[in-house]
Design an enzyme around this catalytic site. Structure first.
Site, PDB file in Angstrom:
ATOM      1  N   ARG A 144      76.538  30.949  61.754  1.00  9.49           N
ATOM      2  CA  ARG A 144      75.789  31.210  62.974  1.00  9.49           C
ATOM      3  C   ARG A 144      76.761  31.130  64.145  1.00  9.49           C
ATOM      4  NH1 ARG A 144      72.508  27.388  60.094  1.00  9.49           N
ATOM      5  NH2 ARG A 144      70.447  28.228  59.516  1.00  9.49           N
ATOM      6  N   LYS A 169      71.562  23.928  61.754  1.00  9.77           N
ATOM      7  CA  LYS A 169      70.311  23.516  62.378  1.00  9.77           C
ATOM      8  C   LYS A 169      69.867  22.161  61.834  1.00  9.77           C
ATOM      9  CE  LYS A 169      68.421  28.067  63.517  1.00  9.77           C
ATOM     10  NZ  LYS A 169      67.281  29.003  63.329  1.00  9.77           N
ATOM     11  N   HIS A 241      75.246  37.559  65.033  1.00 10.96           N
ATOM     12  CA  HIS A 241      74.319  37.337  63.927  1.00 10.96           C
ATOM     13  C   HIS A 241      74.256  38.555  62.995  1.00 10.96           C
ATOM     14  CE1 HIS A 241      72.001  33.780  63.061  1.00 10.96           C
ATOM     15  NE2 HIS A 241      71.023  34.500  62.544  1.00 10.96           N
ATOM     16  N   ARG A 244      76.467  37.835  60.216  1.00 10.42           N
ATOM     17  CA  ARG A 244      75.813  36.896  59.294  1.00 10.42           C
ATOM     18  C   ARG A 244      74.809  37.641  58.399  1.00 10.42           C
ATOM     19  NH1 ARG A 244      74.037  31.426  58.524  1.00 10.42           N
ATOM     20  NH2 ARG A 244      71.761  31.176  58.535  1.00 10.42           N
ATOM     21  N   HIS A 267      69.690  27.893  54.848  1.00 15.03           N
ATOM     22  CA  HIS A 267      68.247  28.038  55.078  1.00 15.03           C
ATOM     23  C   HIS A 267      67.501  26.891  54.388  1.00 15.03           C
ATOM     24  CE1 HIS A 267      68.514  32.677  55.785  1.00 15.03           C
ATOM     25  NE2 HIS A 267      68.762  31.977  56.877  1.00 15.03           N
ATOM     26  N   TYR A 276      66.286  39.294  52.926  1.00 14.35           N
ATOM     27  CA  TYR A 276      67.439  40.110  52.551  1.00 14.35           C
ATOM     28  C   TYR A 276      67.207  40.872  51.251  1.00 14.35           C
ATOM     29  CZ  TYR A 276      69.688  37.535  56.263  1.00 14.35           C
ATOM     30  OH  TYR A 276      69.989  36.997  57.497  1.00 14.35           O
TER      31      TYR A 276
END
Length: 300
Positions: A144, A169, A241, A244, A267, A276
């Protein structure tokens, strides 16, 4: 506002939420306060599930889209969970409420050739060397933007051995592989980094530096990527992004290992990674349409 302020302080100080996320949380909770005032409700414990449903319906009528409503509900669930812990309420009125479903927009990606054209830039100016290292690392490890700019020089030195540790995150750390081309680009940048260090900022620990010798800003990284995309003749709105997204899509095309891609991207929920698979199917469908002898309509 007392409980809202203490809730936001907890997210900022203990969970390291970004200013942008905190701003969204604050806006969502202020809209709830305004709705409570309209209905002369002064105690959080007086809110029930029907009231929250009514509030969400009003925000929907005011034009709030599905994804924004989902974020709003997520904010409310977190806030009432906090109030439960603090014994300010006896239940979470937002817990079982679902926002209207909306079609999920597929992320934009670059194909493999376009990524190569973007990253394999020529030149030995210090900024070019830096940008090449950043773009290689974005695509090699699926970082990220905030993870990239938060890296310190010590971690950068370790990356040349093929592994880098990043903080994502929720302050969660993960180790990621670094490809051979990215390792080479990182080695070159590390030999040139001190050219951007000055006496005033000689103790700066950031891996990637701006012109002033300080940690490079996210906005500068975005602008440099747009600059190189235009210079390399890529007719798309390229942003960090997107590299990514491209990393994830290309990994899934080659491996079909959804769990591995989930781990690499950091994630928490595999449903986030599953988007994806739709991109992968689109790619396969295009190959099929172009190659299969009975895929095309017969022209009359």
């Amino acid at each position: 506002m007392k409980w809202i302020n203490s809730f936001l302080a907890k997210l900022r100080n203990e969970r390291n939420y970004s200013p942008h996320t905190l701003k969204n949380y604050s806006r969502d909770l202020k809209s709830l306060i305004a709705y409570c005032e309209q209905h002369k409700i002064t105690q959080w414990s007086d809110l029930d599930e029907q009231f929250i449903r009514s509030f969400i319906s009003q925000r929907h009528r005011q034009g709030l889209g599905g994804s924004s409503l989902q974020r709003l509900l997520s904010t409310l669930r977190s806030f009432f969970k906090y109030l439960l812990i603090e014994n300010e309420v006896t239940h979470n009125p937002a817990k079982s409420i679902q926002a209207p479903k909306t079609d999920r927009k597929l992320p934009s990606t670059l194909d493999v050739d376009s990524v190569a054209r973007l990253i394999e830039i020529k030149g030995d100016e210090v900024e070019t060397v830096r940008d090449r290292a950043m773009m290689e690392l974005f695509y090699s490890s699926g970082l990220r933007l905030s993870e990239m700019t938060a890296l310190n020089v010590d971690e950068g030195k370790k990356s040349v051995s093929g592994i880098i540790r990043v903080t994502g995150k929720g302050d969660k750390e993960r180790e990621l592989p670094v490809g051979a081309k990215a390792c080479t680009a990182m080695k070159e940048w590390l030999t040139r980094r001190n050219e951007l260090v000055n006496e005033k900022n000689k103790n700066e620990q950031a891996l990637f530096l701006g012109k002033q010798g300080k940690r490079i800003h996210n906005s500068v990284t975005q602008k440099r990527l747009k600059y190189w995309a235009k210079k390399q003749g890529i007719d798309m709105n390229v942003y960090p992004h997107m590299l990514r997204h491209s990393f994830a899509s290309h990994m899934l095309e080659s491996s079909s290992d959804l769990r591995a891609v989930q781990e690499l991207l950091g994630h928490a929920d595999i449903s986030t990674t599953q988007i994806y698979t739709h991109l992968d199917f689109q790619h396969l469908a295009k190959v099929y349409d172009a190659a299969h002898p009975r895929a095309k309509l017969v022209k009359k």
